[in-house]
Design an enzyme around this catalytic site. Structure first.
Site, PDB file in Angstrom:
ATOM      1  N   GLU A 440       0.861  -1.192   0.000  1.00  0.00           N
ATOM      2  CA  GLU A 440       0.000   0.000   0.000  1.00  0.00           C
ATOM      3  C   GLU A 440       0.894   1.237   0.000  1.00  0.00           C
ATOM      4  O   GLU A 440       0.756   2.136   0.846  1.00  0.00           O
ATOM      5  CB  GLU A 440      -0.963   0.018   1.208  1.00  0.00           C
ATOM      6  CG  GLU A 440      -1.946  -1.131   1.229  1.00  0.00           C
ATOM      7  CD  GLU A 440      -1.327  -2.431   1.727  1.00  0.00           C
ATOM      8  OE1 GLU A 440      -0.566  -2.388   2.693  1.00  0.00           O
ATOM      9  OE2 GLU A 440      -1.585  -3.491   1.128  1.00  0.00           O
ATOM     10  N   GLU A 464      -2.325 -11.498  -3.450  1.00  0.00           N
ATOM     11  CA  GLU A 464      -3.342 -11.612  -2.387  1.00  0.00           C
ATOM     12  C   GLU A 464      -4.763 -11.550  -2.930  1.00  0.00           C
ATOM     13  O   GLU A 464      -5.669 -12.183  -2.395  1.00  0.00           O
ATOM     14  CB  GLU A 464      -3.123 -10.519  -1.336  1.00  0.00           C
ATOM     15  CG  GLU A 464      -3.223  -9.117  -1.902  1.00  0.00           C
ATOM     16  CD  GLU A 464      -2.980  -8.017  -0.864  1.00  0.00           C
ATOM     17  OE1 GLU A 464      -2.705  -8.336   0.285  1.00  0.00           O
ATOM     18  OE2 GLU A 464      -3.067  -6.840  -1.241  1.00  0.00           O
TER      19      GLU A 464
HETATM   20  C1  NOJ Z   1      -1.783  -6.137   2.622  1.00  0.00           C
HETATM   21  C2  NOJ Z   1      -0.474  -6.557   2.018  1.00  0.00           C
HETATM   22  O1  NOJ Z   1      -0.469  -6.327   0.631  1.00  0.00           O
HETATM   23  C3  NOJ Z   1      -0.239  -8.023   2.332  1.00  0.00           C
HETATM   24  O2  NOJ Z   1       0.942  -8.483   1.722  1.00  0.00           O
HETATM   25  C4  NOJ Z   1      -0.196  -8.207   3.820  1.00  0.00           C
HETATM   26  O3  NOJ Z   1      -0.145  -9.591   4.088  1.00  0.00           O
HETATM   27  C5  NOJ Z   1      -1.433  -7.629   4.507  1.00  0.00           C
HETATM   28  N1  NOJ Z   1      -1.729  -6.307   4.058  1.00  0.00           N
HETATM   29  C6  NOJ Z   1      -1.262  -7.593   6.014  1.00  0.00           C
HETATM   30  O4  NOJ Z   1      -0.249  -6.676   6.348  1.00  0.00           O
HETATM   31 CA    CA Z   2      -2.081  -4.842  -0.606  1.00  0.00          CA
END
Ligand code: NOJ
Ligand code: CA
Length: 666
Positions: A440, A464
């Site tokens: 982010e 993800e």
């Molecule tokens: C979003 C991130 O992109 C991901 O890699 C991470 O596991 C989660 N947030 C939790 O921090």
């Molecule tokens: Ca993310």
């Protein structure tokens, strides 16, 4: 603040203005020309390529108190050129040529020196604003007026503008249907068939630039800066240089990928001891949480336990990997999505950080720290220095940061406040010998040249999304290299082998899985997952699946052989959204990754990039195009030289990966 609104457009006709030809700067090879035009009350620029207009005269300037040269301001022009070669400690290419011609137009009066600096490269153009306003400490920027008025119709590929997130699907739109967009904003002109991409370089103390339709002209977009809660865009010092506004230009789509213009517009490295900055391959406790089989919080399914950590370290050591990441190691995850209070130092009771750090060190494996902030910037900044000092004391050299949550105070992630925060993390990390992998994040604008501890970042829909949404299509993956990846490395976290989530589904009782993808899978073949390790460049490259899905899998040999520390890269072929073929070299090994969209595809690729005096063993990781079964991976080996041509056959949503390991030199 002075309510009067002024613009650089309002600069009265200046001495040499109206009737003389606009000054021009040409790229070193002469095919790109940029002119600066000040007629009457307007300051504008125009870009011509091969003698034809690409960008019609487009407005320049700001709505900003204090950036108004007096009517009798003196105009001067300065020209310069450069042709240098520089080296970076890591990158797609370690050796880079920086060749451009420059023109700076300066307007000077008693209280202001205002410059528009333009650089013309053979692969694009860039401009930035510089000012020195006397009698004041700061300048308040209310708006930027830079326009991009396309001279002809064009097709574009972009994500919508959103000052908080880049995790969006791509849209393919005619320029005149774009209402707003983020950058990189990639386009192809309809009749001249030029490829280009609008972006920015060297973003440090300014809001990000997005694009918004400008209905005052046909096919025109204009800068739209991420605002602060007050509506102000930026408050900067009275002596300032903005980020560069850039347009990469090429004749082929892959020319955009092979351009280093964004890096060239950044300052040389500011870190002197680089010994701790090392590209690496890593695994970790990560995918299980996204699938819902493990948790970040402590409990019966806690992922980051001492036992799991030791297993991962052993796996990394035995498989020629260098790093391990454990998300959910620290207290506070119960508060994620709530008050966003994380403890950046205190480990959960079942994660014995001291012994894990010692074990990692004894086994030659780098332990990473993970900092999810939930967007609680004030709390994170308050402990940043001490937390980073603590990680340093444990021998840690990498921190993965995360900002999954709105910023406290109503600030946008990509506002000047956000940009300053992300930079503060990079510089604090550098002081504590930490590399940064930001999720982010603010978008990459080439600052890795200056701060090479800023290794990689997310800034697009990564792996993800396959766990808890409809997921990323092969078409998306074929667009990514031509849009997001133009800005720099991405921590996509590739390489899921259990593409149907069989292991997780077998574990159904433990699944907390109710997303739209609950019954689905990764939307590519396994061969494409392997190819993505080459295609989606990251100096910190993850094998993101559960390590048990790699154990005993023949396809994992690719990642064992792979080297994240590459020396040379070239996008060999590709069409935006359709296919991509990428080659990289690390020492004397070469790696090739190819990927197609939802159509099967066959491509002939000349191996002329290989060393001409060497014979290689090529190990090919291919789709089974006959069955088109995405889980089937065909592995074969052969001897090749640079005189050979490789025929790459890919199933729908498929790919191919190849390692070239030298056998002998002539
Ligand atoms: C979003 C991130 O992109 C991901 O890699 C991470 O596991 C989660 N947030 C939790 O921090
Ligand atoms: Ca993310």
């Amino acid at each position: 603040m002075n309510k009067a609104i002024f613009t650089a457009l309002g600069v009265a006709a200046i001495a040499a203005g109206c009737n003389t030809p606009a000054p021009v700067v040409k790229s070193p090879d002469g095919h790109i020309e940029v002119s600066l035009i000040h007629t009457g009350a307007t300051l504008a620029y125009e870009v011509n390529v091969d003698g034809r207009q690409l960008i019609a005269p487009s407005r320049l300037g700001f709505v900003a108190d204090g950036l108004v040269p007096a009517p009798d301001a003196r105009m001067s022009l300065a020209f310069a050129e450069a042709d240098t070669v520089w080296h970076q400690p890591w990158g797609e290419n370690k050796e880079i040529r920086d060749r451009y011609k420059e023109m700076a137009m300066t307007l000077t009066d008693d209280s202001l020196v205002f410059t528009v600096r333009v650089r013309a490269f053979d692969d694009g153009m860039a401009l930035r604003y510089e000012w020195e306003a006397s009698g004041r400490d700061s300048v308040t920027v209310m708006d930027e007026l830079t326009q991009f008025a396309f001279a002809e119709s064009a097709t574009s590929w972009s994500i919508p503008a959103d000052f908080d997130s880049y995790e969006k699907e791509y849209r393919t739109l005619p320029i005149d249907s774009v209402s707003d967009a983020n950058t990189p904003f990639t386009f192809m002109t309809d009749s001249t068939r030029l490829f280009g991409s609008i972006h920015e370089a060297a973003l440090y103390d300014f809001p990000e630039m997005t694009l918004r339709v400008d209905s005052s002209m046909p096919r025109a977009l204009r800068a739209a800066l991420a605002p602060m809660p007050s509506g102000v865009k930026a408050v900067v010092s009275a002596r300032f240089a903005t980020p560069w506004r850039t347009i990469q230009i090429g004749r082929k789509a892959v020319d955009l990928i092979n351009s280093a213009m964004i890096l060239n517009l950044n300052e040389p490295c500011k870190i002197t001891d680089l010994s701790w900055i090392k590209p690496q391959k890593y695994v970790g406790v990560w995918w299980g949480m996204h699938l819902g089989t493990q948790t970040w919080t402590m409990g019966p399914r806690h992922g980051a336990t001492t036992t799991n950590a030791i297993r991962c370290i052993d796996f990394a050591r035995d498989n020629n990997l260098q790093g391990v990441l454990f998300e959910g190691w620290n207290e506070g995850w119960e508060n994620w999505g709530g008050n966003q209070h994380f403890d950046y130092i205190k480990a959960y009771a079942d994660f014995d950080i001291d012994s894990i750090a010692r074990y990692a060190q004894a086994n030659g494996i780098e332990l990473w720290a993970h900092n999810e902030t939930g967007g609680n910037i004030p709390e994170y900044e308050a402990v940043l220095d001490s937390a980073f000092a603590y990680y340093q004391s444990l021998g840690i050299h990498t921190v993965k940061t995360g900002y999954a949550g709105g910023f406290k105070g109503g600030y946008y992630h990509h506002s000047q406040y956000g940009v300053r925060h992300y930079q503060k993390v990079v510089e604090t990390a550098a002081r504590h010998q930490l590399m940064v992998d930001a999720h982010e994040p603010i978008k990459e604008t080439g600052i890795r040249r200056t701060w090479p501890n800023m290794m990689t970042r997310e800034g697009a829909r990564g792996m993800e999304w396959n766990a808890w949404s409809a997921g990323n299509t092969a078409d998306y993956l074929c667009t990514l290299p031509f849009v997001r990846m133009l800005s720099g490395p991405m921590d996509y976290t590739p390489g899921i082998f259990d593409i149907n989530y069989r292991r997780a589904k077998a574990d159904k009782g433990r699944l907390e899985w109710n997303g739209p993808n609950a019954d689905c899978c990764i939307k590519t073949t396994i061969a494409r997952q392997i190819a993505n390790w080459v295609i989606i460049y990251s100096p910190l490259q993850m094998a993101s699946d559960l390590i048990e899905n790699y154990e005993g899998h023949p396809g994992f040999q690719f990642f064992r052989d792979f080297d994240a520390d590459c020396d040379w890269s070239e996008a060999l072929a590709g069409e935006i959204g359709r296919y991509i073929v990428m080659a990289r070299r690390a020492d004397d090994r070469y790696f090739l990754g190819a990927g197609t969209d939802s159509s099967a595809r066959e491509l002939d690729v000349a191996l002329s990039f290989l060393d001409p005096d060497t014979t290689y063993t090529a190990t090919v990781y291919a789709d089974d195009t006959e069955s088109a079964d995405p889980e089937k991976l065909l592995i074969s080996t052969c001897e090749v030289t640079s005189a050979d041509t490789l025929t790459i056959s890919m199933a729908p949503a498929g790919g191919q990966a190849v390692t070239f390991i030298p056998i002998s030199r002539r």
